[in-house]
Design a protein around this motif. Sequence first.
Motif, PDB file in Angstrom:
ATOM      1  N   GLY A  57       1.542  12.262  11.238  1.00 50.93           N
ATOM      2  CA  GLY A  57       1.929  10.868  11.061  1.00 50.93           C
ATOM      3  C   GLY A  57       1.361  10.294   9.781  1.00 50.93           C
ATOM      4  O   GLY A  57       1.071  11.028   8.828  1.00 50.93           O
ATOM      5  N   SER A  58       1.179   8.979   9.757  1.00 51.02           N
ATOM      6  CA  SER A  58       0.697   8.294   8.558  1.00 51.02           C
ATOM      7  C   SER A  58      -0.398   7.295   8.914  1.00 51.02           C
ATOM      8  O   SER A  58      -0.374   6.705   9.994  1.00 51.02           O
ATOM      9  CB  SER A  58       1.843   7.543   7.873  1.00 51.02           C
ATOM     10  N   PRO A  59      -1.349   7.112   8.020  1.00 48.29           N
ATOM     11  CA  PRO A  59      -2.360   6.074   8.247  1.00 48.29           C
ATOM     12  C   PRO A  59      -1.727   4.691   8.118  1.00 48.29           C
ATOM     13  O   PRO A  59      -0.667   4.544   7.497  1.00 48.29           O
ATOM     14  CB  PRO A  59      -3.393   6.321   7.148  1.00 48.29           C
ATOM     15  N   GLU A  60      -2.372   3.678   8.675  1.00 53.90           N
ATOM     16  CA  GLU A  60      -1.862   2.310   8.607  1.00 53.90           C
ATOM     17  C   GLU A  60      -2.930   1.380   8.058  1.00 53.90           C
ATOM     18  O   GLU A  60      -4.122   1.574   8.267  1.00 53.90           O
ATOM     19  CB  GLU A  60      -1.412   1.835   9.997  1.00 53.90           C
ATOM     20  N   MET A  61      -2.460   0.356   7.339  1.00 52.75           N
ATOM     21  CA  MET A  61      -3.382  -0.544   6.662  1.00 52.75           C
ATOM     22  C   MET A  61      -4.235  -1.314   7.660  1.00 52.75           C
ATOM     23  O   MET A  61      -3.749  -1.784   8.690  1.00 52.75           O
ATOM     24  CB  MET A  61      -2.637  -1.528   5.767  1.00 52.75           C
ATOM     25  N   ILE A  62      -5.522  -1.451   7.318  1.00 50.95           N
ATOM     26  CA  ILE A  62      -6.455  -2.188   8.159  1.00 50.95           C
ATOM     27  C   ILE A  62      -7.226  -3.238   7.365  1.00 50.95           C
ATOM     28  O   ILE A  62      -7.847  -4.123   7.945  1.00 50.95           O
ATOM     29  CB  ILE A  62      -7.432  -1.219   8.857  1.00 50.95           C
ATOM     30  N   CYS A  63      -7.182  -3.166   6.036  1.00 49.73           N
ATOM     31  CA  CYS A  63      -7.849  -4.185   5.222  1.00 49.73           C
ATOM     32  C   CYS A  63      -7.174  -4.289   3.860  1.00 49.73           C
ATOM     33  O   CYS A  63      -6.957  -3.276   3.192  1.00 49.73           O
ATOM     34  CB  CYS A  63      -9.341  -3.866   5.038  1.00 49.73           C
TER      35      CYS A  63
ATOM     36  N   PRO B 291       0.834  -1.208   0.000  1.00 51.79           N
ATOM     37  CA  PRO B 291       0.000   0.000   0.000  1.00 51.79           C
ATOM     38  C   PRO B 291       0.864   1.252   0.000  1.00 51.79           C
ATOM     39  O   PRO B 291       1.955   1.265   0.588  1.00 51.79           O
ATOM     40  CB  PRO B 291      -0.790  -0.111   1.303  1.00 51.79           C
ATOM     41  N   PRO B 292       0.422   2.318  -0.683  1.00 48.72           N
ATOM     42  CA  PRO B 292       1.199   3.566  -0.682  1.00 48.72           C
ATOM     43  C   PRO B 292       1.276   4.164   0.716  1.00 48.72           C
ATOM     44  O   PRO B 292       0.348   4.039   1.508  1.00 48.72           O
ATOM     45  CB  PRO B 292       0.411   4.462  -1.641  1.00 48.72           C
ATOM     46  N   GLN B 293       2.389   4.790   1.010  1.00 50.05           N
ATOM     47  CA  GLN B 293       2.584   5.419   2.315  1.00 50.05           C
ATOM     48  C   GLN B 293       2.265   6.909   2.218  1.00 50.05           C
ATOM     49  O   GLN B 293       2.911   7.641   1.465  1.00 50.05           O
ATOM     50  CB  GLN B 293       4.031   5.229   2.774  1.00 50.05           C
ATOM     51  N   TYR B 294       1.285   7.344   2.966  1.00 49.28           N
ATOM     52  CA  TYR B 294       0.846   8.733   2.936  1.00 49.28           C
ATOM     53  C   TYR B 294       1.357   9.476   4.170  1.00 49.28           C
ATOM     54  O   TYR B 294       1.557   8.895   5.239  1.00 49.28           O
ATOM     55  CB  TYR B 294      -0.679   8.820   2.905  1.00 49.28           C
ATOM     56  N   THR B 295       1.523  10.779   4.002  1.00 45.69           N
ATOM     57  CA  THR B 295       1.873  11.659   5.108  1.00 45.69           C
ATOM     58  C   THR B 295       0.730  12.640   5.303  1.00 45.69           C
ATOM     59  O   THR B 295       0.251  13.247   4.348  1.00 45.69           O
ATOM     60  CB  THR B 295       3.168  12.439   4.822  1.00 45.69           C
TER      61      THR B 295
END
Length: 390
Positions: free
Chosen positions: A259-265, A246-250
Amino acid sequence: SKRAFFTAMEITAKNDQMALISASALGANMAAIMTIDGAIPYSAAGYERVMTHHYQAPNFLAAHSLEGASVEIRRACAEQNAALKRFENEVEKARKDGESKGVRYGESQIPREYAQLNEIAGRVKNSFQNAYTFYLSGIVYEALDMDNDAYIDYKKALEIFPDNKYLQEDVLRLASSLRMDEDTNELTRRFKKKPRPLLQQDEGEMILLLESGFIPHKQELHLTVSAGNKVVAISIPVYTAKKIAPPQYTIKANGKSLGSPEMICDFYALAAKDLREQAPIIMTRQILRAITKVAMQNEAQKRLGQAGALAAAIYSIATEQADLRSWLTLPSVAQVMRVPMKMGKHKITLSDPTGVVTELEVEIAAGRRTIIHAVETNKRHIYPTVITAI
């Protein structure tokens, strides 16, 4: 959007009912034996059914109906349980249908193209449950002051995605506020962190639900397999797309990093898991159809000679197609982020790895949760929407 999802739910329920009692459904299944699975009314996968209710919940939130959202959340959870039962029934029916025709097709005979899906599907324990829906459920339950229910669903989400720090924080926070001392101590040791402090009087929360890309298309694969003393040609659906990180967003607020969101699904993993779980059913059904077509060709040759056999063979080849139907606008992955913020208006920026920046203004209300739903397409455009503050 609300009307569209209600329509989808109605069609799904109608197709399910037809499969049980309708003579037209029987006719459709008979047609499928001779032609393709596409002759059967589409029965949405378990994860697809769950997501119709998942997406309907924010529609109710946007209309300021917490009760409506909670109903859809409960339906989503009920659908996750029903999907497991439905799958077990389908496996048993395929087994009985196969045995009645002398076809036994188990896990040991699954083609390697299906076995390779195990790597993609490794992030999920089954295709019926997803942490994203459990997380949204927890948010809604918290807004309804149903913290015990929220805690249960956050814990279910954490079981699926134990490395998501926002899930860790929410489970630990509620364990502490609900005075579950044993759970709090165990979670503190496990995650090596203390419960997050309660919100100050002038603070609220921003919750970001970020979806990226689109789920891959199924592809058709042609195989020859043994069925008793026969070798038959079949076509099956497979996923061939590679697994992509998944792409890493700031995320920033007023120029300061949050910070950054983290994958959940991982929806691709759910789809791959669903297809892998369905493999014995699909293989048995395809082989039974192929055997029926071989018998049809033999009968045509007896009655009409070589011309009849040729016509039957052409028909058999022309109608041998895999069922490639699926919900193609579901995202590839979903990520979440949850942070406390001071009340008032904030300029939020979302930056992706390529440098594309999306901006929006968000107003944080004291003691409330402001939800942002953002969708990133494969063209790297992010479309954010502030749903509501609850």
